[in-house]
Design a protein around this motif. Sequence first.
Motif, PDB file in Angstrom:
ATOM      1  N   ILE A   1       0.867  -1.182   0.000  1.00 32.63           N
ATOM      2  CA  ILE A   1       0.000   0.000   0.000  1.00 32.63           C
ATOM      3  C   ILE A   1       0.899   1.226   0.000  1.00 32.63           C
ATOM      4  CG2 ILE A   1      -1.760   1.317   1.235  1.00 32.63           C
ATOM      5  CD1 ILE A   1      -2.781  -1.371   2.338  1.00 32.63           C
ATOM      6  N   ILE A   2       0.722   2.048  -1.023  1.00 27.89           N
ATOM      7  CA  ILE A   2       1.532   3.259  -1.148  1.00 27.89           C
ATOM      8  C   ILE A   2       0.597   4.436  -0.881  1.00 27.89           C
ATOM      9  CG2 ILE A   2       3.160   4.528  -2.577  1.00 27.89           C
ATOM     10  CD1 ILE A   2       3.203   1.842  -4.317  1.00 27.89           C
ATOM     11  N   GLU A   3       0.751   4.991   0.308  1.00 27.92           N
ATOM     12  CA  GLU A   3      -0.171   6.016   0.801  1.00 27.92           C
ATOM     13  C   GLU A   3       0.591   6.939   1.738  1.00 27.92           C
ATOM     14  OE1 GLU A   3      -2.680   8.466   1.485  1.00 27.92           O
ATOM     15  OE2 GLU A   3      -3.701   6.815   0.441  1.00 27.92           O
ATOM     16  N   ASP A   4       0.561   8.235   1.438  1.00 28.60           N
ATOM     17  CA  ASP A   4       1.308   9.179   2.254  1.00 28.60           C
ATOM     18  C   ASP A   4       0.502   9.749   3.415  1.00 28.60           C
ATOM     19  OD1 ASP A   4      -0.240  10.550   0.299  1.00 28.60           O
ATOM     20  OD2 ASP A   4       0.947  12.372   0.588  1.00 28.60           O
ATOM     21  N   ASP A   5      -0.803   9.572   3.414  1.00 31.98           N
ATOM     22  CA  ASP A   5      -1.647  10.093   4.487  1.00 31.98           C
ATOM     23  C   ASP A   5      -1.703   9.080   5.627  1.00 31.98           C
ATOM     24  OD1 ASP A   5      -4.105  10.512   6.068  1.00 31.98           O
ATOM     25  OD2 ASP A   5      -4.487  12.127   4.631  1.00 31.98           O
TER      26      ASP A   5
ATOM     27  N   PHE B   1       4.055   2.188   2.307  1.00 28.74           N
ATOM     28  CA  PHE B   1       5.121   3.092   1.882  1.00 28.74           C
ATOM     29  C   PHE B   1       4.536   4.492   1.781  1.00 28.74           C
ATOM     30  CE2 PHE B   1       6.480  -1.038   0.396  1.00 28.74           C
ATOM     31  CZ  PHE B   1       7.804  -1.060   0.798  1.00 28.74           C
ATOM     32  N   PRO B   2       5.252   5.505   2.298  1.00 28.94           N
ATOM     33  CA  PRO B   2       4.717   6.861   2.319  1.00 28.94           C
ATOM     34  C   PRO B   2       4.944   7.642   1.021  1.00 28.94           C
ATOM     35  CG  PRO B   2       6.809   6.803   3.459  1.00 28.94           C
ATOM     36  CD  PRO B   2       6.499   5.385   3.051  1.00 28.94           C
ATOM     37  N   ASP B   3       5.706   7.064   0.099  1.00 28.79           N
ATOM     38  CA  ASP B   3       5.982   7.758  -1.157  1.00 28.79           C
ATOM     39  C   ASP B   3       6.344   6.734  -2.234  1.00 28.79           C
ATOM     40  OD1 ASP B   3       9.101   7.534  -1.404  1.00 28.79           O
ATOM     41  OD2 ASP B   3       8.750   8.207   0.656  1.00 28.79           O
TER      42      ASP B   3
ATOM     43  N   LEU C   1       5.418   6.111 -10.822  1.00 30.29           N
ATOM     44  CA  LEU C   1       5.862   4.834 -10.265  1.00 30.29           C
ATOM     45  C   LEU C   1       5.425   3.695 -11.166  1.00 30.29           C
ATOM     46  CD1 LEU C   1       7.006   2.919  -8.107  1.00 30.29           C
ATOM     47  CD2 LEU C   1       4.835   3.183  -6.873  1.00 30.29           C
ATOM     48  N   ARG C   2       4.170   3.698 -11.577  1.00 36.23           N
ATOM     49  CA  ARG C   2       3.662   2.633 -12.449  1.00 36.23           C
ATOM     50  C   ARG C   2       4.475   2.557 -13.732  1.00 36.23           C
ATOM     51  NH1 ARG C   2       2.211  -2.198 -13.551  1.00 36.23           N
ATOM     52  NH2 ARG C   2       0.749  -2.406 -15.250  1.00 36.23           N
ATOM     53  N   LYS C   3       4.769   3.692 -14.324  1.00 36.83           N
ATOM     54  CA  LYS C   3       5.551   3.707 -15.571  1.00 36.83           C
ATOM     55  C   LYS C   3       6.952   3.143 -15.351  1.00 36.83           C
ATOM     56  CE  LYS C   3       2.891   7.398 -17.593  1.00 36.83           C
ATOM     57  NZ  LYS C   3       2.783   8.819 -17.841  1.00 36.83           N
ATOM     58  N   LYS C   4       7.576   3.471 -14.227  1.00 37.52           N
ATOM     59  CA  LYS C   4       8.910   2.938 -13.942  1.00 37.52           C
ATOM     60  C   LYS C   4       8.860   1.416 -13.739  1.00 37.52           C
ATOM     61  CE  LYS C   4      11.149   7.017 -12.044  1.00 37.52           C
ATOM     62  NZ  LYS C   4      12.335   7.084 -12.879  1.00 37.52           N
ATOM     63  N   LEU C   5       7.826   0.935 -13.072  1.00 35.56           N
ATOM     64  CA  LEU C   5       7.700  -0.506 -12.859  1.00 35.56           C
ATOM     65  C   LEU C   5       7.463  -1.245 -14.175  1.00 35.56           C
ATOM     66  CD1 LEU C   5       5.572  -0.583  -9.585  1.00 35.56           C
ATOM     67  CD2 LEU C   5       8.008  -1.103  -9.830  1.00 35.56           C
TER      68      LEU C   5
ATOM     69  N   ILE D   1      -0.553  -4.351  -5.525  1.00 37.50           N
ATOM     70  CA  ILE D   1      -0.093  -3.014  -5.148  1.00 37.50           C
ATOM     71  C   ILE D   1      -1.301  -2.088  -5.206  1.00 37.50           C
ATOM     72  CG2 ILE D   1       1.374  -1.055  -5.776  1.00 37.50           C
ATOM     73  CD1 ILE D   1       3.261  -3.147  -7.129  1.00 37.50           C
ATOM     74  N   LEU D   2      -1.580  -1.414  -4.090  1.00 34.02           N
ATOM     75  CA  LEU D   2      -2.605  -0.379  -4.033  1.00 34.02           C
ATOM     76  C   LEU D   2      -1.883   0.950  -3.876  1.00 34.02           C
ATOM     77  CD1 LEU D   2      -5.182  -1.982  -1.556  1.00 34.02           C
ATOM     78  CD2 LEU D   2      -5.399  -1.773  -4.027  1.00 34.02           C
ATOM     79  N   SER D   3      -2.049   1.821  -4.852  1.00 38.01           N
ATOM     80  CA  SER D   3      -1.277   3.058  -4.862  1.00 38.01           C
ATOM     81  C   SER D   3      -2.169   4.283  -4.956  1.00 38.01           C
ATOM     82  CB  SER D   3      -0.324   3.045  -6.070  1.00 38.01           C
ATOM     83  OG  SER D   3       0.392   4.261  -6.156  1.00 38.01           O
ATOM     84  N   ASP D   4      -1.840   5.263  -4.149  1.00 36.59           N
ATOM     85  CA  ASP D   4      -2.432   6.578  -4.319  1.00 36.59           C
ATOM     86  C   ASP D   4      -1.819   7.183  -5.583  1.00 36.59           C
ATOM     87  OD1 ASP D   4      -3.808   8.926  -3.862  1.00 36.59           O
ATOM     88  OD2 ASP D   4      -2.898   9.336  -1.925  1.00 36.59           O
ATOM     89  N   ILE D   5      -2.428   8.221  -6.112  1.00 33.51           N
ATOM     90  CA  ILE D   5      -1.838   8.907  -7.269  1.00 33.51           C
ATOM     91  C   ILE D   5      -0.938  10.040  -6.798  1.00 33.51           C
ATOM     92  CG2 ILE D   5      -2.363  10.468  -9.184  1.00 33.51           C
ATOM     93  CD1 ILE D   5      -4.550   8.633 -10.018  1.00 33.51           C
ATOM     94  N   ASN D   6      -1.460  10.874  -5.922  1.00 30.78           N
ATOM     95  CA  ASN D   6      -0.700  12.033  -5.439  1.00 30.78           C
ATOM     96  C   ASN D   6       0.191  11.603  -4.284  1.00 30.78           C
ATOM     97  OD1 ASN D   6      -2.017  13.811  -7.255  1.00 30.78           O
ATOM     98  ND2 ASN D   6      -3.784  13.828  -5.901  1.00 30.78           N
ATOM     99  N   LEU D   7       1.470  11.444  -4.598  1.00 26.94           N
ATOM    100  CA  LEU D   7       2.450  10.996  -3.613  1.00 26.94           C
ATOM    101  C   LEU D   7       3.688  11.879  -3.672  1.00 26.94           C
ATOM    102  CD1 LEU D   7       2.287   7.191  -4.480  1.00 26.94           C
ATOM    103  CD2 LEU D   7       1.520   8.216  -2.331  1.00 26.94           C
ATOM    104  N   PRO D   8       4.379  12.035  -2.549  1.00 26.55           N
ATOM    105  CA  PRO D   8       5.645  12.771  -2.587  1.00 26.55           C
ATOM    106  C   PRO D   8       6.743  11.952  -3.266  1.00 26.55           C
ATOM    107  CG  PRO D   8       5.171  12.009  -0.353  1.00 26.55           C
ATOM    108  CD  PRO D   8       3.997  11.623  -1.207  1.00 26.55           C
TER     109      PRO D   8
END
Length: 140
Positions: A9-13, A36-38, A70-74, A56-63
């Motif tokens: 889970i990628i979530e900064d909040d 992961f916070p970012d 991130l998705r493109k790099k993966l 993988i559950l990812s937020d869009i707006n991340l620091p």
Amino acid sequence: MNKDGTIIIIEDDTDDQFILEQVFDELGYPNEIIYFPDGQSALDYLLGDIPPPFIILSDINLPKLDGLSLRKKLQTDAAINLRCIPYLYFTTALNQQAVIDAYSSSAQGFFVKPAKFEDIKDTISLIVDYWKKCAAPNNF
């Protein structure tokens, strides 16, 4: 797809992380959850020598590195692509361009975070149950 693998889970909040932790506790899935916070710290982890995660559950707006980048790099990493790890967006960033960009990067889903705890729980349950039943090329 490693159905027993970690749920990333990628979530900064931190409040959202806390709510998701409660949701997963109540749902009782045996998968380990790693937050992961970012996007950059998630990328560093995913590029490491780790067992394949489940989803993988990812937020869009991340620091540091947003969810779309991130998705493109993966996607450019052949070894990660062969692991068949579902990449889903779980975000409050709902606008048409964000959805277009997400699906243009071959995301397997785009989910808007509901406001109510029970609705979040229902959404997470649907996501996890779907992927637990889904066949993938490396499941045989």
